[in-house]
Motif scaffolding. Structure first.
Motif, PDB file in Angstrom:
ATOM      1  N   SER A 121      64.627  31.267 -11.368  1.00 57.93           N
ATOM      2  CA  SER A 121      64.131  30.702 -12.626  1.00 57.93           C
ATOM      3  C   SER A 121      65.083  29.650 -13.170  1.00 57.93           C
ATOM      4  O   SER A 121      64.715  28.873 -14.049  1.00 57.93           O
ATOM      5  CB  SER A 121      63.940  31.815 -13.661  1.00 57.93           C
ATOM      6  N   THR A 156      56.477  25.996 -14.309  1.00 61.68           N
ATOM      7  CA  THR A 156      57.296  27.202 -14.303  1.00 61.68           C
ATOM      8  C   THR A 156      58.144  27.304 -13.044  1.00 61.68           C
ATOM      9  O   THR A 156      57.706  26.918 -11.963  1.00 61.68           O
ATOM     10  CB  THR A 156      56.416  28.461 -14.432  1.00 61.68           C
ATOM     11  N   SER A 157      59.347  27.819 -13.234  1.00 61.13           N
ATOM     12  CA  SER A 157      60.143  28.201 -12.072  1.00 61.13           C
ATOM     13  C   SER A 157      59.967  29.703 -11.840  1.00 61.13           C
ATOM     14  O   SER A 157      60.645  30.281 -11.005  1.00 61.13           O
ATOM     15  CB  SER A 157      61.613  27.830 -12.294  1.00 61.13           C
ATOM     16  N   ASP A 188      59.748  21.018  -6.077  1.00 60.81           N
ATOM     17  CA  ASP A 188      60.577  21.980  -6.803  1.00 60.81           C
ATOM     18  C   ASP A 188      60.157  22.024  -8.269  1.00 60.81           C
ATOM     19  O   ASP A 188      59.193  21.368  -8.678  1.00 60.81           O
ATOM     20  CB  ASP A 188      62.067  21.636  -6.637  1.00 60.81           C
ATOM     21  N   PHE A 189      60.889  22.830  -9.064  1.00 55.58           N
ATOM     22  CA  PHE A 189      60.513  22.955 -10.472  1.00 55.58           C
ATOM     23  C   PHE A 189      60.580  21.615 -11.182  1.00 55.58           C
ATOM     24  O   PHE A 189      59.722  21.296 -12.016  1.00 55.58           O
ATOM     25  CB  PHE A 189      61.408  23.975 -11.203  1.00 55.58           C
ATOM     26  N   HIS A 212      53.516  25.907 -10.368  1.00 54.34           N
ATOM     27  CA  HIS A 212      54.778  26.514  -9.926  1.00 54.34           C
ATOM     28  C   HIS A 212      55.186  25.899  -8.596  1.00 54.34           C
ATOM     29  O   HIS A 212      54.320  25.424  -7.835  1.00 54.34           O
ATOM     30  CB  HIS A 212      54.685  28.044  -9.850  1.00 54.34           C
ATOM     31  N   ARG A 234      58.950  29.092  -4.108  1.00 59.42           N
ATOM     32  CA  ARG A 234      60.284  29.055  -4.735  1.00 59.42           C
ATOM     33  C   ARG A 234      60.419  30.025  -5.904  1.00 59.42           C
ATOM     34  O   ARG A 234      61.364  29.933  -6.675  1.00 59.42           O
ATOM     35  CB  ARG A 234      60.613  27.646  -5.186  1.00 59.42           C
ATOM     36  N   THR A 235      59.444  30.906  -6.050  1.00 59.09           N
ATOM     37  CA  THR A 235      59.584  31.970  -7.051  1.00 59.09           C
ATOM     38  C   THR A 235      59.745  33.282  -6.294  1.00 59.09           C
ATOM     39  O   THR A 235      59.522  33.333  -5.084  1.00 59.09           O
ATOM     40  CB  THR A 235      58.326  32.081  -7.940  1.00 59.09           C
ATOM     41  N   ASP A 286      66.604  27.476 -11.107  1.00 58.83           N
ATOM     42  CA  ASP A 286      66.695  26.402 -10.104  1.00 58.83           C
ATOM     43  C   ASP A 286      66.104  25.138 -10.716  1.00 58.83           C
ATOM     44  O   ASP A 286      64.958  24.734 -10.455  1.00 58.83           O
ATOM     45  CB  ASP A 286      65.962  26.808  -8.812  1.00 58.83           C
ATOM     46  N   ILE A 287      66.906  24.524 -11.554  1.00 55.33           N
ATOM     47  CA  ILE A 287      66.484  23.386 -12.382  1.00 55.33           C
ATOM     48  C   ILE A 287      67.647  22.407 -12.441  1.00 55.33           C
ATOM     49  O   ILE A 287      68.801  22.833 -12.548  1.00 55.33           O
ATOM     50  CB  ILE A 287      66.162  23.872 -13.830  1.00 55.33           C
TER      51      ILE A 287
END
Ligand SMILES: Cc1ncc(COP(=O)(O)O)c(C=O)c1O
Ligand SMILES: N[C@@H](CCOP(=O)(O)O)C(=O)O
Length: 465
Positions: free
Chosen positions: A304, A137-138, A190-191, A161, A165-166, A306-307
């Motif tokens: 959310s 999950t982001s 990261d995500f 997670h 970063r959330t 950041d992918i």
């Protein structure tokens, strides 16, 4: 209905088996062997249905009809905080926010995961089986999946997670659930790293079999299927099938906008797909210039999204390549090896004719939240603001086409950004009012597959004992 893998090497199977499998054994994603379609008259007949009945009807078209869909959907949406479940709020003469955040964890993930949790329960109880769900999950899938699966007898769930970063609300929504079947791990990465770990666990065949792994991310087809009905509801409310509509979707993993595309593939007249990105704009770059190259993930005010590696793009790619599974597998393998996806020009042109991309940085996001508040009295979260800004920039030239913006999260999930933009700190709903006082429980782990697998195994064994 049967499902096939986008990479062509996994055995076809039915909806229930796809729900349990998550990712296909060949690393591909399941898609329907043939797309169900509705006639104009059939779409019209869906107008006015209560949302749970509409969702049950759409899910039945995807071969989920062996499940008690009406009961599952009624129960899943009974606790939502708005009687319409997915209200449409008019923002200007042609733009409508489709509010998808009235579920228990305040983001659109509840729309599907409240249904999936109940589907898992039903199927596992009938089969007398147990699964271990691993998810990445982001910020939002994690809390929605945990809420949907907490305390379920036949499910253990481990959510990864990205550490720090959330948003704090997002993290606490996950880590304050102390149910014994729930485990949270903050990964030092990261995500994309979290998502890679999840896929690597699925691709580790002995581990996958030992743990009976299952997925809650949108790699699981059931997630996508359960996200289609809200686009249907919104389009019908605005005049479809007798009028075209456009959608604007703040996008990360490409699941939400893919669900809208599926609705089009079923015959709903969605004419334009607008994709909003934050600075992690791989999809916007791809649509502008056929440059699908993954850069390092950068933190933003819409965490959310950041992918960089958008899982569900593979499902669209499969269609763009004429359902050529070997070509899809080769393209995805090269993307993984080289960090750049070689999409043939003809396929890119097809995508770019339907989808357009828009990038908004953090300053632009704050300005858009402020603009929505001052011009429309609408308090938007940063993800939704990316969607509304994209809608304004790329709305179809034909002003008669309304634009549906997916409002993907409640502003109270991102109070710092909303306060910076408007001076207003949106309060959490009463049931979450003590979120900051609750005890948190989570581990911090390096981005190390062996260590994560050991933690998942220990969690599942403890609960099975
Ligand atoms: C609030 C919010 N908006 C937008 C997105 C992006 O959606 P998708 O990953 O389906 O593209 C996410 C994450 O999925 C999210 O949590
Ligand atoms: N933005 C998502 C990332 C995971 O996406 P998913 O739709 O594949 O579950 C999140 O909030 O976790």
């Amino acid at each position: 209905m049967r499902y096939v893998s986008t990479r062509g090497q996994a055995a076809p199977r039915n909806f229930e088996a796809v729900l349990l499998a998550g990712l296909a054994e060949d690393g591909g994603l399941f898609v329907p062997e043939t797309w169900p379609t509705l006639t104009t008259a059939e779409w019209r007949a869906l107008r006015g249905l209560p949302y749970p009945a509409l969702a049950a009807r759409i899910l039945s078209l995807f071969g989920a009809g062996d499940l008690p869909l009406q009961a599952i959907c009624e129960d899943a949406y009974a606790g939502f905080g708005h009687p319409a479940v997915v209200p449409l709020v008019q923002l200007d003469h042609r733009t409508f926010a489709l509010e998808l955040f009235h579920g228990p964890t305040l983001a659109f993930k509840d729309m599907a995961l409240q249904v999936l949790g109940r589907m898992f329960d039903h199927v596992l109880e009938r089969r007398g089986e147990r699964v271990t769900i691993v998810g990445a999950t982001s910020g939002d899938t994690g809390s929605a999946a945990i809420e949907a699966c907490r305390d379920r007898a036949a499910v253990d769930i481990v959510i990864l997670h990205p550490e720090n970063r959330t948003s704090e609300v997002q993290r606490r929504q996950m880590t304050t659930v102390l149910a014994p079947n729930v485990k949270n791990i903050a990964v030092q990465g990261d995500f994309d790293a979290c998502q890679d770990l999840v896929k690597a666990m699925f691709n580790d065949a002995p581990f996958r079999a030992e743990m009976h792994l299952s997925a809650v991310n949108s790699i699981n087809w059931a997630r996508i299927a359960a996200q289609v009905p809200y686009y249907v509801a919104a389009a019908l409310a605005l005049g479809a099938p007798d009028r075209e509509v456009a959608v604007s979707v703040p996008t990360g993993n490409f699941g939400n906008v893919l669900a809208a595309w599926v609705a089009r593939r079923m015959g709903l007249p969605i004419s334009h797909f607008i994709i909003g990105s934050n600075r992690n704009d791989i999809l916007a770059r791809f649509l502008a210039s056929n440059d699908m190259s993954a850069l390092p993930v950068e933190p933003s005010l819409s965490p959310s999204m950041d992918i960089q590696v958008s899982s569900n793009f593979e499902r669209l790619l499969f269609e763009l390549l004429g359902r050529d599974a070997a070509a899809t597998a080769e393209t995805m393998t090269r993307f993984r090896a080289e960090g750049r996806m070689p999409v043939p020009d003809a396929a890119w042109k097809q995508a770019a004719a339907l989808f357009t991309g828009f990038t908004l940085d953090d300053e632009g996001t704050l300005a858009e939240i402020r603009r929505l508040w001052t011009t429309a009295g609408y308090l938007a979260d940063p993800h939704t603001a990316v969607g509304t800004a994209a809608a304004r920039a790329l709305a179809p030239a034909d002003a008669a086409i309304p634009v549906i913006v997916a409002a993907t999260a409640h502003p109270a999930k991102f109070p710092d950004a909303v306060e910076r933009a408007t001076g207003i700190r949106p309060p959490l709903p009463a049931r979450l009012a003590d979120l900051y006082d609750r005890e948190e429980r989570f581990g911090v782990m390096p981005n190390d597959l062996g260590a994560i697998e050991a933690a998942v195994r220990a969690h599942a064994r403890r609960n099975a004992a």
